[in-house]
Write a protein that holds these residues in place. Structure first.
Motif, PDB file in Angstrom:
ATOM      1  N   THR A  19      -7.424  11.303   3.890  1.00 56.43           N
ATOM      2  CA  THR A  19      -8.360  11.492   5.005  1.00 56.43           C
ATOM      3  C   THR A  19      -9.492  10.453   4.996  1.00 56.43           C
ATOM      4  N   PHE A  20     -10.117  10.269   3.815  1.00 54.36           N
ATOM      5  CA  PHE A  20     -11.284   9.364   3.772  1.00 54.36           C
ATOM      6  C   PHE A  20     -10.868   7.908   3.985  1.00 54.36           C
ATOM      7  N   ILE A  21      -9.664   7.570   3.470  1.00 50.84           N
ATOM      8  CA  ILE A  21      -9.159   6.202   3.660  1.00 50.84           C
ATOM      9  C   ILE A  21      -8.911   5.949   5.147  1.00 50.84           C
ATOM     10  N   LYS A  22      -8.309   6.953   5.798  1.00 49.88           N
ATOM     11  CA  LYS A  22      -7.987   6.776   7.220  1.00 49.88           C
ATOM     12  C   LYS A  22      -9.272   6.649   8.050  1.00 49.88           C
ATOM     13  N   GLU A  23     -10.267   7.518   7.731  1.00 52.90           N
ATOM     14  CA  GLU A  23     -11.539   7.447   8.467  1.00 52.90           C
ATOM     15  C   GLU A  23     -12.199   6.080   8.276  1.00 52.90           C
ATOM     16  N   SER A  24     -12.147   5.585   7.016  1.00 53.01           N
ATOM     17  CA  SER A  24     -12.764   4.277   6.745  1.00 53.01           C
ATOM     18  C   SER A  24     -12.034   3.186   7.517  1.00 53.01           C
ATOM     19  N   VAL A  47      -9.493  -7.294   4.400  1.00 54.98           N
ATOM     20  CA  VAL A  47      -9.718  -5.895   4.013  1.00 54.98           C
ATOM     21  C   VAL A  47      -8.941  -5.646   2.719  1.00 54.98           C
ATOM     22  N   ILE A  48      -9.641  -5.106   1.721  1.00 53.81           N
ATOM     23  CA  ILE A  48      -9.042  -4.968   0.389  1.00 53.81           C
ATOM     24  C   ILE A  48      -9.108  -3.514  -0.067  1.00 53.81           C
ATOM     25  N   GLY A  49      -7.977  -2.970  -0.474  1.00 59.68           N
ATOM     26  CA  GLY A  49      -7.948  -1.601  -0.997  1.00 59.68           C
ATOM     27  C   GLY A  49      -8.341  -1.591  -2.458  1.00 59.68           C
ATOM     28  N   LYS A  50      -9.267  -0.694  -2.828  1.00 59.51           N
ATOM     29  CA  LYS A  50      -9.635  -0.483  -4.241  1.00 59.51           C
ATOM     30  C   LYS A  50      -9.197   0.923  -4.633  1.00 59.51           C
ATOM     31  N   SER A  51      -9.271   1.856  -3.659  1.00 56.90           N
ATOM     32  CA  SER A  51      -8.891   3.233  -3.944  1.00 56.90           C
ATOM     33  C   SER A  51      -7.433   3.269  -4.367  1.00 56.90           C
ATOM     34  N   THR A  52      -7.122   4.201  -5.287  1.00 55.55           N
ATOM     35  CA  THR A  52      -5.740   4.304  -5.761  1.00 55.55           C
ATOM     36  C   THR A  52      -4.870   4.980  -4.700  1.00 55.55           C
ATOM     37  N   VAL A  53      -3.868   4.255  -4.228  1.00 55.44           N
ATOM     38  CA  VAL A  53      -2.946   4.838  -3.233  1.00 55.44           C
ATOM     39  C   VAL A  53      -1.506   4.523  -3.632  1.00 55.44           C
ATOM     40  N   LEU A  54      -0.599   5.407  -3.218  1.00 49.81           N
ATOM     41  CA  LEU A  54       0.813   5.244  -3.598  1.00 49.81           C
ATOM     42  C   LEU A  54       1.422   3.995  -2.955  1.00 49.81           C
ATOM     43  N   PRO A  55       2.424   3.405  -3.624  1.00 52.21           N
ATOM     44  CA  PRO A  55       3.038   2.186  -3.083  1.00 52.21           C
ATOM     45  C   PRO A  55       3.488   2.378  -1.629  1.00 52.21           C
ATOM     46  N   GLY A  56       3.081   1.471  -0.809  1.00 51.79           N
ATOM     47  CA  GLY A  56       3.467   1.525   0.606  1.00 51.79           C
ATOM     48  C   GLY A  56       2.317   1.978   1.495  1.00 51.79           C
ATOM     49  N   THR A 106      -0.917   1.098   1.811  1.00 46.68           N
ATOM     50  CA  THR A 106      -1.752   0.084   2.483  1.00 46.68           C
ATOM     51  C   THR A 106      -1.010  -0.482   3.693  1.00 46.68           C
ATOM     52  N   GLU A 107       0.293  -0.764   3.496  1.00 48.73           N
ATOM     53  CA  GLU A 107       1.039  -1.390   4.596  1.00 48.73           C
ATOM     54  C   GLU A 107       1.418  -0.404   5.702  1.00 48.73           C
ATOM     55  N   THR A 108       1.716   0.866   5.306  1.00 46.32           N
ATOM     56  CA  THR A 108       2.213   1.788   6.342  1.00 46.32           C
ATOM     57  C   THR A 108       1.147   2.717   6.905  1.00 46.32           C
ATOM     58  N   VAL A 109       0.024   2.863   6.219  1.00 52.89           N
ATOM     59  CA  VAL A 109      -1.037   3.753   6.737  1.00 52.89           C
ATOM     60  C   VAL A 109      -2.290   2.951   7.112  1.00 52.89           C
ATOM     61  N   VAL A 110      -2.799   2.166   6.159  1.00 52.88           N
ATOM     62  CA  VAL A 110      -4.088   1.493   6.379  1.00 52.88           C
ATOM     63  C   VAL A 110      -3.949   0.362   7.416  1.00 52.88           C
ATOM     64  N   ALA A 111      -2.981  -0.527   7.188  1.00 48.40           N
ATOM     65  CA  ALA A 111      -2.846  -1.693   8.092  1.00 48.40           C
ATOM     66  C   ALA A 111      -2.618  -1.269   9.547  1.00 48.40           C
ATOM     67  N   PRO A 112      -1.713  -0.295   9.826  1.00 45.07           N
ATOM     68  CA  PRO A 112      -1.523   0.097  11.235  1.00 45.07           C
ATOM     69  C   PRO A 112      -2.792   0.640  11.894  1.00 45.07           C
ATOM     70  N   ILE A 113      -3.615   1.397  11.134  1.00 45.77           N
ATOM     71  CA  ILE A 113      -4.870   1.906  11.730  1.00 45.77           C
ATOM     72  C   ILE A 113      -5.787   0.727  12.070  1.00 45.77           C
ATOM     73  N   LEU A 114      -5.909  -0.194  11.097  1.00 44.20           N
ATOM     74  CA  LEU A 114      -6.774  -1.364  11.337  1.00 44.20           C
ATOM     75  C   LEU A 114      -6.283  -2.142  12.558  1.00 44.20           C
ATOM     76  N   GLU A 115      -4.959  -2.295  12.670  1.00 43.96           N
ATOM     77  CA  GLU A 115      -4.397  -3.065  13.797  1.00 43.96           C
ATOM     78  C   GLU A 115      -4.648  -2.350  15.123  1.00 43.96           C
ATOM     79  N   ILE A 170     -12.267  -1.166   0.446  1.00 42.31           N
ATOM     80  CA  ILE A 170     -12.219   0.286   0.670  1.00 42.31           C
ATOM     81  C   ILE A 170     -12.175   0.946  -0.707  1.00 42.31           C
ATOM     82  N   ALA A 171     -13.246   1.687  -1.028  1.00 41.57           N
ATOM     83  CA  ALA A 171     -13.312   2.317  -2.354  1.00 41.57           C
ATOM     84  C   ALA A 171     -13.660   3.801  -2.217  1.00 41.57           C
ATOM     85  N   VAL A 172     -13.173   4.413  -1.150  1.00 47.86           N
ATOM     86  CA  VAL A 172     -13.476   5.845  -0.959  1.00 47.86           C
ATOM     87  C   VAL A 172     -12.539   6.692  -1.816  1.00 47.86           C
ATOM     88  N   GLN A 173     -12.887   7.966  -1.968  1.00 45.57           N
ATOM     89  CA  GLN A 173     -12.104   8.829  -2.849  1.00 45.57           C
ATOM     90  C   GLN A 173     -10.757   9.220  -2.238  1.00 45.57           C
TER      91      GLN A 173
END
Ligand code: UGA
Length: 435
Positions: free
Chosen positions: A97-102, A116-125, A127-136, A82-85
């Motif tokens: 928004t773009f990370i969640k849509e992706s 699934v690998i995050g490249k976009s810069t995101v604050l600590p936590g 990937t685990e609390t926003v990205v992973a739950p959406i993917l799941e 994931i390398a969105v802005q």
């Protein structure tokens, strides 16, 4: 290995091209039709050395393909980046928004065993609390069990993206388990660099800690530069000697008009706002930002010290991008300088070899020149805003075109002796009057 990259900005495209160069098959995903068309033709949709030639090579040898179909690409790939802005919101925190849509779209194509690998810069936590739950939720699979999840921050800079990406100072991969992190690291096995396997939050924090430290080095130097002016010494000489101490290091100690771009200011503000939101006062980081906000105005003060009232004065700004050799104007220090000059009644004429077309869209009310020489014609003063090579080659015959031969060197590209030979009055950030 089969890899797909969601988002083809600087980071996404440089990552994709690098991974293809390392021998993997890469599918580049870009939703913007114009950008996608350009990528398909082997042309990066932004100005960056070497990236288009490597992209063309990858397309020719079929290691790279491009499309706008996330789900199809996820189904066909083992590794999904994931390398969105993540543009800043008013509060300073990154807009997800773009990370969640992706993540939603990736979830639809996800199946067991993929990573699934995050490249976009995101604050600590994040990937685990926003990205992973959406993917799941979307996929019905479990992160860390059915599919791998990781964070692989990027440390490349604009203008040197390909070189930075192919010769990184380090590669960091964070994951919930070592097996996943090791598999991601295998993508980079041909690259000789320190490789750090860690957890996801640590990887996320490493990115912020790196960029905020770079920002701190610059604001520190600028603070010392402002003191140098008052103590009548030259920051360039001081900081050269300071940087020779290996505990300090000589890079990112260039005094000037402050740091701009899409990363350092954004990441600094994001860390400040996230610290404040959890009840911590980040005093040092706030000071770093404050110094950076004030620094560009120093150039206008210098002009006023030399010319007096700026009303009706014609001021040339050489360099409108956030740094030399790029066409990116995001958070360029040319903006606060122009705004301040206009507020003080000056007439401004700008020039940049690459970025004028973008700058004009934001500030159409100033004049623009088609060359540095033309910008100097009739000017009462000139501010050097980026360290473009062509500016340092300006000669006596160019400065002779000025109405008042005055240069404010915001990036220390000239020596006072050289400009004195041209009969130019020279002021520079961090250069005390005596020197
Ligand atoms: C920055 C970092 O340098 C990269 O390591 C990072 O990966 C990237 O952000 C990112 O997060 O994506 P970039 O914004 O492309 O890269 O540009 P820099 O070369 O860092 O320059 C940023 C600003 O600092 C420019 O305005 C530049 O003029 C200024 N600067 C830089 C100084 O004022 N003094 C210095 O000594 C160095």
């Amino acid at each position: 290995m089969k890899v797909c990259i969601i988002g083809c900005g600087f980071v996404g495209l440089a990552t994709g091209v690098t991974i293809a160069h390392l021998g993997h098959r890469v599918r580049l995903i870009e939703k913007d039709d114009l950008k996608l068309a350009s990528i398909e033709k082997g042309q990066a949709p932004f100005n960056e050395p070497d990236i288009s030639s490597m992209l063309s090579k990858g397309l020719r040898n079929r290691r790279i393909s491009a499309s706008n179909d996330v789900i199809e690409a996820v189904k066909a790939s083992s590794f999904i980046f994931i390398a969105v802005q993540t543009p800043p919101m008013k509060s300073g925190s990154p807009n997800l928004t773009f990370i969640k849509e992706s993540a939603k779209e990736i979830g639809e194509g996800l199946s067991k065993g993929k990573i699934v690998i995050g490249k976009s810069t995101v604050l600590p936590g994040t990937t685990e609390t926003v990205v992973a739950p959406i993917l799941e939720n979307v996929s019905g699979l479990r992160a860390g069990k059915d599919f791998g999840i990781a964070m692989n921050p990027e440390f490349l800079a604009e203008g040197t993206a390909m070189n930075d990406s192919l010769n990184p100072s380090r590669i960091v991969v964070g994951s919930t388990n070592r097996k996943t992190a090791t598999e991601v690291m295998k993508l980079y096995e041909k690259i000789d660099a320190p490789k750090i396997l860690t957890d996801i939050r640590t990887a996320e924090m490493i990115k912020y800690a790196s960029n905020c430290f770079l920002a701190t080095k610059i604001s520190y130097t600028n603070e010392i530069a402002n003191l140098c002016e008052r103590f009548e010494v030259d920051i360039a000489e001081v900081i050269y000697a300071v940087g020779l101490d290996p505990r300090i290091g000589g890079q990112f100690l260039r005094a000037g008009l402050g740091f701009g771009g899409s990363c350092l200011p954004k990441d600094l503000s994001a860390l400040i706002s996230s610290a404040e939101s959890i009840g911590y006062k980040p005093e040092l980081l706030r000071a770093v930002r404050k110094i950076n906000e004030k620094q560009p105005i120093r150039a206008v003060e210098m002009l006023e010290e030399e010319l007096g009232d700026l009303r009706g004065k014609r001021i040339a700004i050489l360099g409108l991008a956030f740094k030399a050799s790029v066409d990116d104007i995001r958070d360029s220090k040319a903006f606060p300088i122009v705004v301040e000059l206009l507020a003080r009644g000056a007439n401004v004429i700008g020039f940049d070899p690459l970025a004028t077309a973008f700058f004009i869209q934001i500030l159409p009310e100033i004049s623009y020149a088609s060359s540095a020489r033309e910008a100097l014609k009739g000017a009462d003063g000139c501010i050097i805003q980026t360290e473009e090579k062509q500016f340092s080659k300006l000669g006596k015959e160019d400065f002779d075109l000025m109405n008042t031969k005055l240069v404010i060197d915001g990036r220390r590209i000239f020596s006072s002796a050289k400009l004195a030979r041209f009969g130019v009055k020279y002021r520079a950030i961090g250069l005390g009057k005596r020197t």
